[in-house]
Design a protein around this motif. Structure first.
Motif, mmCIF file in Angstrom:
data_model
loop_
_atom_site.group_PDB
_atom_site.id
_atom_site.type_symbol
_atom_site.label_atom_id
_atom_site.label_comp_id
_atom_site.label_asym_id
_atom_site.label_seq_id
_atom_site.Cartn_x
_atom_site.Cartn_y
_atom_site.Cartn_z
ATOM 1 N N PRO A 1 2.238 -13.945 -0.467
ATOM 2 C CA PRO A 1 2.806 -15.250 -0.099
ATOM 3 C C PRO A 1 3.405 -15.232 1.311
ATOM 4 O O PRO A 1 4.546 -15.648 1.516
ATOM 5 C CB PRO A 1 3.883 -15.448 -1.171
ATOM 6 N N ASP A 2 2.641 -14.748 2.274
ATOM 7 C CA ASP A 2 3.132 -14.643 3.662
ATOM 8 C C ASP A 2 2.015 -15.106 4.594
ATOM 9 O O ASP A 2 1.062 -14.360 4.853
ATOM 10 C CB ASP A 2 3.535 -13.198 3.970
ATOM 11 N N ARG A 3 2.143 -16.302 5.095
ATOM 12 C CA ARG A 3 1.094 -16.857 5.952
ATOM 13 C C ARG A 3 1.020 -16.166 7.311
ATOM 14 O O ARG A 3 0.004 -16.260 8.009
ATOM 15 C CB ARG A 3 1.323 -18.356 6.143
ATOM 16 N N ASP A 4 2.093 -15.487 7.703
ATOM 17 C CA ASP A 4 2.096 -14.814 8.996
ATOM 18 C C ASP A 4 1.419 -13.445 8.955
ATOM 19 O O ASP A 4 1.209 -12.830 9.998
ATOM 20 C CB ASP A 4 3.543 -14.633 9.491
ATOM 21 N N LEU A 5 1.114 -12.966 7.775
ATOM 22 C CA LEU A 5 0.444 -11.671 7.653
ATOM 23 C C LEU A 5 -1.019 -11.823 8.053
ATOM 24 O O LEU A 5 -1.754 -12.624 7.476
ATOM 25 C CB LEU A 5 0.538 -11.152 6.214
ATOM 26 N N ARG A 6 -1.449 -11.053 9.034
ATOM 27 C CA ARG A 6 -2.832 -11.117 9.505
ATOM 28 C C ARG A 6 -3.640 -9.944 8.964
ATOM 29 O O ARG A 6 -3.082 -8.916 8.560
ATOM 30 C CB ARG A 6 -2.871 -11.122 11.034
ATOM 31 N N LEU A 7 -4.959 -10.114 8.980
ATOM 32 C CA LEU A 7 -5.836 -9.036 8.525
ATOM 33 C C LEU A 7 -5.609 -7.766 9.338
ATOM 34 O O LEU A 7 -5.675 -6.650 8.806
ATOM 35 C CB LEU A 7 -7.303 -9.461 8.613
ATOM 36 N N GLY A 8 -5.339 -7.942 10.630
ATOM 37 C CA GLY A 8 -5.100 -6.784 11.489
ATOM 38 C C GLY A 8 -3.914 -5.963 11.023
ATOM 39 O O GLY A 8 -3.935 -4.723 11.099
ATOM 40 N N HIS A 9 -2.859 -6.631 10.526
ATOM 41 C CA HIS A 9 -1.700 -5.915 9.993
ATOM 42 C C HIS A 9 -2.107 -5.030 8.818
ATOM 43 O O HIS A 9 -1.699 -3.864 8.727
ATOM 44 C CB HIS A 9 -0.628 -6.905 9.518
ATOM 45 N N ILE A 10 -2.911 -5.594 7.921
ATOM 46 C CA ILE A 10 -3.281 -4.855 6.712
ATOM 47 C C ILE A 10 -4.212 -3.698 7.052
ATOM 48 O O ILE A 10 -4.045 -2.577 6.545
ATOM 49 C CB ILE A 10 -3.937 -5.796 5.679
ATOM 50 N N PHE A 11 -5.211 -3.961 7.906
ATOM 51 C CA PHE A 11 -6.133 -2.882 8.288
ATOM 52 C C PHE A 11 -5.372 -1.753 8.982
ATOM 53 O O PHE A 11 -5.601 -0.567 8.713
ATOM 54 C CB PHE A 11 -7.238 -3.411 9.199
ATOM 55 N N LYS A 12 -4.444 -2.099 9.860
ATOM 56 C CA LYS A 12 -3.668 -1.080 10.567
ATOM 57 C C LYS A 12 -2.833 -0.254 9.594
ATOM 58 O O LYS A 12 -2.767 0.978 9.700
ATOM 59 C CB LYS A 12 -2.768 -1.743 11.612
ATOM 60 N N GLY A 13 -2.202 -0.919 8.658
ATOM 61 C CA GLY A 13 -1.387 -0.203 7.680
ATOM 62 C C GLY A 13 -2.204 0.616 6.696
ATOM 63 O O GLY A 13 -1.702 1.586 6.113
ATOM 64 N N SER A 14 -3.481 0.239 6.506
ATOM 65 C CA SER A 14 -4.341 0.916 5.531
ATOM 66 C C SER A 14 -5.019 2.163 6.085
ATOM 67 O O SER A 14 -5.516 2.984 5.302
ATOM 68 C CB SER A 14 -5.418 -0.054 5.024
ATOM 69 N N ILE A 15 -5.091 2.305 7.404
ATOM 70 C CA ILE A 15 -5.821 3.423 7.994
ATOM 71 C C ILE A 15 -5.335 4.780 7.492
ATOM 72 O O ILE A 15 -6.155 5.640 7.130
ATOM 73 C CB ILE A 15 -5.758 3.347 9.538
ATOM 74 N N PRO A 16 -4.009 5.046 7.439
ATOM 75 C CA PRO A 16 -3.587 6.355 6.906
ATOM 76 C C PRO A 16 -4.058 6.597 5.478
ATOM 77 O O PRO A 16 -4.415 7.730 5.117
ATOM 78 C CB PRO A 16 -2.058 6.283 6.980
ATOM 79 N N TYR A 17 -4.081 5.565 4.658
ATOM 80 C CA TYR A 17 -4.538 5.717 3.277
ATOM 81 C C TYR A 17 -6.036 5.993 3.248
ATOM 82 O O TYR A 17 -6.520 6.788 2.429
ATOM 83 C CB TYR A 17 -4.198 4.456 2.475
ATOM 84 N N TRP A 18 -6.762 5.338 4.119
ATOM 85 C CA TRP A 18 -8.205 5.567 4.256
ATOM 86 C C TRP A 18 -8.471 7.032 4.588
ATOM 87 O O TRP A 18 -9.353 7.671 3.999
ATOM 88 C CB TRP A 18 -8.739 4.644 5.343
ATOM 89 N N ILE A 19 -7.694 7.581 5.504
ATOM 90 C CA ILE A 19 -7.848 8.987 5.886
ATOM 91 C C ILE A 19 -7.512 9.903 4.712
ATOM 92 O O ILE A 19 -8.239 10.875 4.432
ATOM 93 C CB ILE A 19 -6.950 9.315 7.099
ATOM 94 N N MET A 20 -6.431 9.594 3.988
ATOM 95 C CA MET A 20 -6.037 10.447 2.864
ATOM 96 C C MET A 20 -7.068 10.413 1.738
ATOM 97 O O MET A 20 -7.280 11.422 1.048
ATOM 98 C CB MET A 20 -4.659 10.018 2.348
ATOM 99 N N ILE A 21 -7.709 9.288 1.542
ATOM 100 C CA ILE A 21 -8.768 9.212 0.532
ATOM 101 C C ILE A 21 -9.926 10.130 0.908
ATOM 102 O O ILE A 21 -10.453 10.877 0.066
ATOM 103 C CB ILE A 21 -9.259 7.757 0.374
#
Length: 436
Positions: free
Chosen positions: A394-414
């Motif tokens: 429920p946050d209209r200011d959240l952009r896809l770029g924010h999520i992709f950036k935050g997900s990169i470390p998890y992507w690496i750990m997987i």
């Protein structure tokens, strides 16, 4: 000639998928067309494919999917996921980045009763993300924790992907469930460690929360929800591991247990029916995909395409390392454009025999494949989980770029965990070896 026809059909299949044709329709069309060309008779092609579909769908193991999905929907509708998150939050309140750690811990347990990462992502996007944002957590850190930890739903049993993999390869569903436990826990610990260390080194991304009234002991309703989920995990996984019942029976008991939990939590007739309808909407496309995949497997078998493709891979040189890296590349690229189940249906009939020819353990390869496909859910620019989180928060200011950036470390750990499984197969085969 037959192998060449199959290759042409695979090429046509790729084109149809890129044009936006539903993957199940594309699989069925190319399978019918390929066998028609090979046999020269449309009637025989239809007869063979209809027989394949009937034999596939009548298998008892197929009931596992709708029952486990129904169990997850009952738990989701009951509100127990929120109870679990709040209990984890209070239990971990002394840790840096506690809300992110609670999100990972909650997703780890929640994954064991849903089996679908999309459900976890949608639930914790609405539960955990607003709490983290309210306390001043950085958007990238908060959204990354939700999207990354949701991937656990694809690995920790009862994962729908593991069930589909088992059906396609005729492996034991129960053994494959157990194979995913240790890698799943390793991945969860890596996620939690990252959340704590990152928040400790950079407190500005996860400000410590002051002790408030909601940090007091959990009330009985939350305890019931959290305990109910833990009981379901023990019932399903413990029952399979202990040999009390097979995966199909475990799914039935799990669905009934989840219904009881939902009723205790306040679900009524309308909520129960909504959960049933939701499970049906989730399950029906999967079943259609599996029927189409059976047709596709028949086409590959009749055309001898698996051996032909294996010879192409082996002709690349470099041995098993090059072949495995090429598989990883294909899985990640496919993860950008199609869903995980479709990736399994398209590649497993080809990749599994190839991996077996190199002597790779089938359980280790299955978990390795699921992990890489999980990584595809976070791979830009079309990571499916990223878009799920974007649509659910429920946050209209959240952009896809924010999520992709935050997900990169998890992507690496997987990918790191996947590498550990393929290098040390005992991580995947130890529990199945004990139980079976």
């Amino acid at each position: 000639m037959a192998a060449e026809i199959v290759l042409y059909m695979i090429g046509l299949l790729v084109v149809l998928v890129l044009l936006g044709i539903h993957i199940a329709v594309a699989l069925a069309l190319t399978s019918v067309l390929g066998i028609w060309i090979m046999l020269g008779s449309f009637d025989i092609a239809l007869s063979l494919l209809s027989t394949s579909a009937y034999e596939a769908i009548r298998s008892q193991v197929f009931i596992v999917i709708p029952l486990f999905v129904l169990m997850g929907d009952f738990v989701s509708k009951s509100g127990a996921a929120g109870d679990l998150y709040r209990v984890c939050n209070r239990a971990l309140r002394r840790l840096p980045g506690r809300l992110a750690v609670a999100t990972v811990a909650g997703n780890t347990i929640f994954a064991a009763v849903t089996g679908v990462s999309i459900a976890s992502a949608a639930a914790f996007s609405r539960i955990a993300y607003p709490e983290m944002l309210k306390l001043g957590y950085r958007k990238e850190y908060a959204a990354g924790a939700v999207a990354g930890s949701a991937c656990l739903g694809m690995l920790i049993p009862p994962s729908v992907l593991l069930i589909v993999w088992a059906i396609l390869t005729e492996m034991s569903v129960g053994a494959l469930f157990l194979a995913g436990v240790i890698p799943g826990l390793i991945l969860a610990l890596l996620f939690m460690g990252y959340c704590v260390i990152t928040a400790y080194l950079n407190p500005s991304i996860a400000p410590p929360a002051p002790l408030r009234s909601d940090d007091e002991p959990t009330d009985w309703r939350e305890i019931i929800g959290a305990t109910g989920i833990l009981a379901l995990v023990a019932l399903v996984i413990g029952g399979i591991w202990g040999g009390l019942f097979n995966p199909t029976e475990a799914a039935g008991f799990g669905a009934v247990g989840a219904l009881v939990l939902g009723l205790v939590k306040g679900m009524r007739g309308r909520d129960v029916m909504q959960a049933i309808y939701s499970a049906g909407r989730t399950t029906a496309p999967i079943m259609f995909l599996l029927i189409a995949a059976t047709m596709y497997s028949r086409l590959l078998a009749m055309g001898g395409a698996v051996n032909y493709i294996q010879s192409l891979f082996l002709g690349l040189g470099g041995g098993v390392i090059v072949v495995v890296l090429l598989m990883v590349l294909i899985w990640l690229l496919m993860g950008m454009i199609i869903d995980s189940i479709s990736i399994i249906l398209l590649t497993v009939p080809i990749f599994v025999p190839l991996a077996m020819s190199f002597g790779i353990d089938p359980f280790a390869f299955a978990i390795f494949g699921i992990l890489v496909i999980e990584a595809g859910l976070l791979t830009p620019p079309f990571g499916l989980l990223v878009y799920t989180v974007k649509g659910a928060v429920p946050d209209r200011d959240l952009r896809l770029g924010h999520i992709f950036k935050g997900s990169i470390p998890y992507w690496i750990m997987i990918l790191v965990t996947a590498s550990l499984v393929i290098l040390f197969p005992a991580l995947a085969i130890w529990l199945p070896g004990i139980a079976f």
